[in-house]
Design an enzyme around this catalytic site. Structure first.
Site, PDB file in Angstrom:
ATOM      1  N   TYR A  24      40.497 -33.611 -65.284  1.00  0.00           N
ATOM      2  CA  TYR A  24      40.507 -35.018 -64.918  1.00  0.00           C
ATOM      3  C   TYR A  24      41.018 -35.141 -63.479  1.00  0.00           C
ATOM      4  CZ  TYR A  24      39.593 -39.779 -66.153  1.00  0.00           C
ATOM      5  OH  TYR A  24      39.020 -41.027 -66.222  1.00  0.00           O
ATOM      6  N   HIS A  61      44.585 -32.679 -56.865  1.00  0.00           N
ATOM      7  CA  HIS A  61      44.010 -31.387 -57.258  1.00  0.00           C
ATOM      8  C   HIS A  61      43.090 -30.853 -56.153  1.00  0.00           C
ATOM      9  CE1 HIS A  61      44.486 -33.320 -61.391  1.00  0.00           C
ATOM     10  NE2 HIS A  61      45.145 -32.196 -61.559  1.00  0.00           N
TER      11      HIS A  61
HETATM   12  P1  AMP Z   1      47.731 -30.954 -63.767  1.00  0.00           P
HETATM   13  O1  AMP Z   1      46.241 -31.019 -63.900  1.00  0.00           O
HETATM   14  O2  AMP Z   1      48.390 -32.291 -63.871  1.00  0.00           O
HETATM   15  O3  AMP Z   1      48.362 -29.882 -64.597  1.00  0.00           O
HETATM   16  O4  AMP Z   1      47.987 -30.521 -62.265  1.00  0.00           O
HETATM   17  C1  AMP Z   1      47.448 -29.334 -61.733  1.00  0.00           C
HETATM   18  C2  AMP Z   1      48.111 -29.027 -60.427  1.00  0.00           C
HETATM   19  O5  AMP Z   1      47.893 -30.098 -59.509  1.00  0.00           O
HETATM   20  C3  AMP Z   1      49.635 -28.860 -60.567  1.00  0.00           C
HETATM   21  O6  AMP Z   1      50.071 -27.789 -59.748  1.00  0.00           O
HETATM   22  C4  AMP Z   1      50.149 -30.180 -60.084  1.00  0.00           C
HETATM   23  O7  AMP Z   1      51.446 -30.110 -59.537  1.00  0.00           O
HETATM   24  C5  AMP Z   1      49.143 -30.536 -59.019  1.00  0.00           C
HETATM   25  N1  AMP Z   1      49.140 -31.988 -58.799  1.00  0.00           N
HETATM   26  C6  AMP Z   1      49.138 -32.953 -59.744  1.00  0.00           C
HETATM   27  N2  AMP Z   1      49.206 -34.165 -59.162  1.00  0.00           N
HETATM   28  C7  AMP Z   1      49.253 -33.952 -57.819  1.00  0.00           C
HETATM   29  C8  AMP Z   1      49.333 -34.805 -56.681  1.00  0.00           C
HETATM   30  N3  AMP Z   1      49.394 -36.125 -56.789  1.00  0.00           N
HETATM   31  N4  AMP Z   1      49.351 -34.232 -55.464  1.00  0.00           N
HETATM   32  C9  AMP Z   1      49.293 -32.882 -55.323  1.00  0.00           C
HETATM   33  N5  AMP Z   1      49.223 -32.022 -56.359  1.00  0.00           N
HETATM   34  C10 AMP Z   1      49.202 -32.544 -57.593  1.00  0.00           C
END
Ligand code: AMP
Length: 299
Positions: A32, A37
């Protein structure tokens, strides 16, 4: 772009990368996807010969009363976004492939990191995170792994995991990407509508108040006044319920008594059923890492 859904697909592809000696950048995600990301996808693309994303909603990092069943998913859209970002391969396994019925080995982080902040509010969360990250790093064997400062405690856990298990990978941490009004981008923001969406800016406003309080202090001052400034902003937002507003060491997450760099200003709050986290990092050199608003990225 190759879509790899089985462990064998991934092993075959990895063998091909290894034969050529290519550098590989991995960004683990739960899908998502948003601009946060994609910022990691661009970094992985720029810094490696091969850029790989994983998309896996890891069931073991969700508590029994959390949002695993309704966590947003849209694989087709995610694949189009990653393709557009120049990613070479996407690993999107099933839960049964990653956790077969006889699965019984866990990576269990310990110490203050597993007792405080997110760990205190989400028992077992970092065991699930450490286990899946270790599995992904072993499966993909990347040169570099890309994580977001958005999940600051996760970064600290992964840094320890890599050091403690001597994993041969370089950790790369990218800044928080924010909506134009400052809300940190999150797949969970899709849960927020109307008044709840407006109320969600209380987190970044609280961090801004914490930073202002920090900068108005005459050293050496108490970290508690910074916490108080953060708490006051959330208390003024009727739709927000604070889980924590903390000033702590960025590596151990242990609370600071005096306001001295390096420091992590970390906040978690619930807007109705939606739990959000955010942070500002004050580096040892006194500079702030507060992330970037998406409209300021110039992409
Ligand atoms: P997730 O899909 O939420 O597990 O996130 C995957 C990766 O993207 C993780 O390393 C998160 O820290 C990073 N991430 C999530 N939200 C953000 C954001 N707003 N800015 C930068 N990186 C993010």
């Amino acid at each position: 772009m190759r879509l790899l859904t089985t462990l064998n697909d991934l092993r075959d592809e990895r063998a091909a990368w290894q034969r050529t000696g290519a550098t590989v950048g991995l960004l683990p995600t739960m899908g998502y996807l948003h601009a946060g990301h994609l910022s990691h996808a661009h970094a992985a693309r720029a810094e490696n010969a091969i850029a790989v994303a994983s998309i896996f909603v890891n069931p073991t990092q969700f508590g029994p009363n959390e949002d695993l069943a309704r966590y947003p998913r849209d694989l087709e859209r995610d694949l189009a976004l990653l393709d557009g970002a120049g990613v070479d391969a996407v690993f999107a396994p099933t839960a049964a492939a990653m956790y077969p019925a006889d699965f019984n080995t866990w990576v269990e982080p310990s110490g203050p990191l597993t007792e405080r902040l997110e760990a205190a509010h989400r028992p077992g969360h970092f065991r699930g995170v450490a286990t899946i990250v270790a599995k992904l790093l072993l499966l993909v064997a990347p040169t570099r792994a890309y994580f977001g400062q958005k999940d600051a405690q996760q970064v600290a856990v992964v840094r320890r995991l890599i050091a403690d298990l001597n994993l041969p990978v370089e950790l790369r941490v990218g800044p928080i990407i924010r909506e134009p009004d400052g809300l940190a981008m999150s797949s969970r923001n899709v849960y927020l509508h109307g008044e709840a969406r407006a109320a969600a800016t209380a987190l970044s406003h609280a961090l801004e108040a914490g930073r202002a309080a920090w900068e108005s202090l005459s050293a050496p001052a108490s970290a508690e006044s910074v916490r108080e400034a953060m708490r006051a902003v959330v208390a003024a937002e009727p739709l927000a319920a604070l889980d924590y507003a903390e000033v702590c060491d960025p590596d151990t997450c242990l609370p600071l008594t005096t306001a001295q760099a390096p420091a992590l200003l970390a906040i978690a709050a619930r807007i109705g059923p939606t739990r959000l986290i955010d942070n500002y990092l004050l580096r040892a050199d006194g500079s702030w890492e507060i992330g970037h608003r998406v409209n300021e990225l110039g992409q």
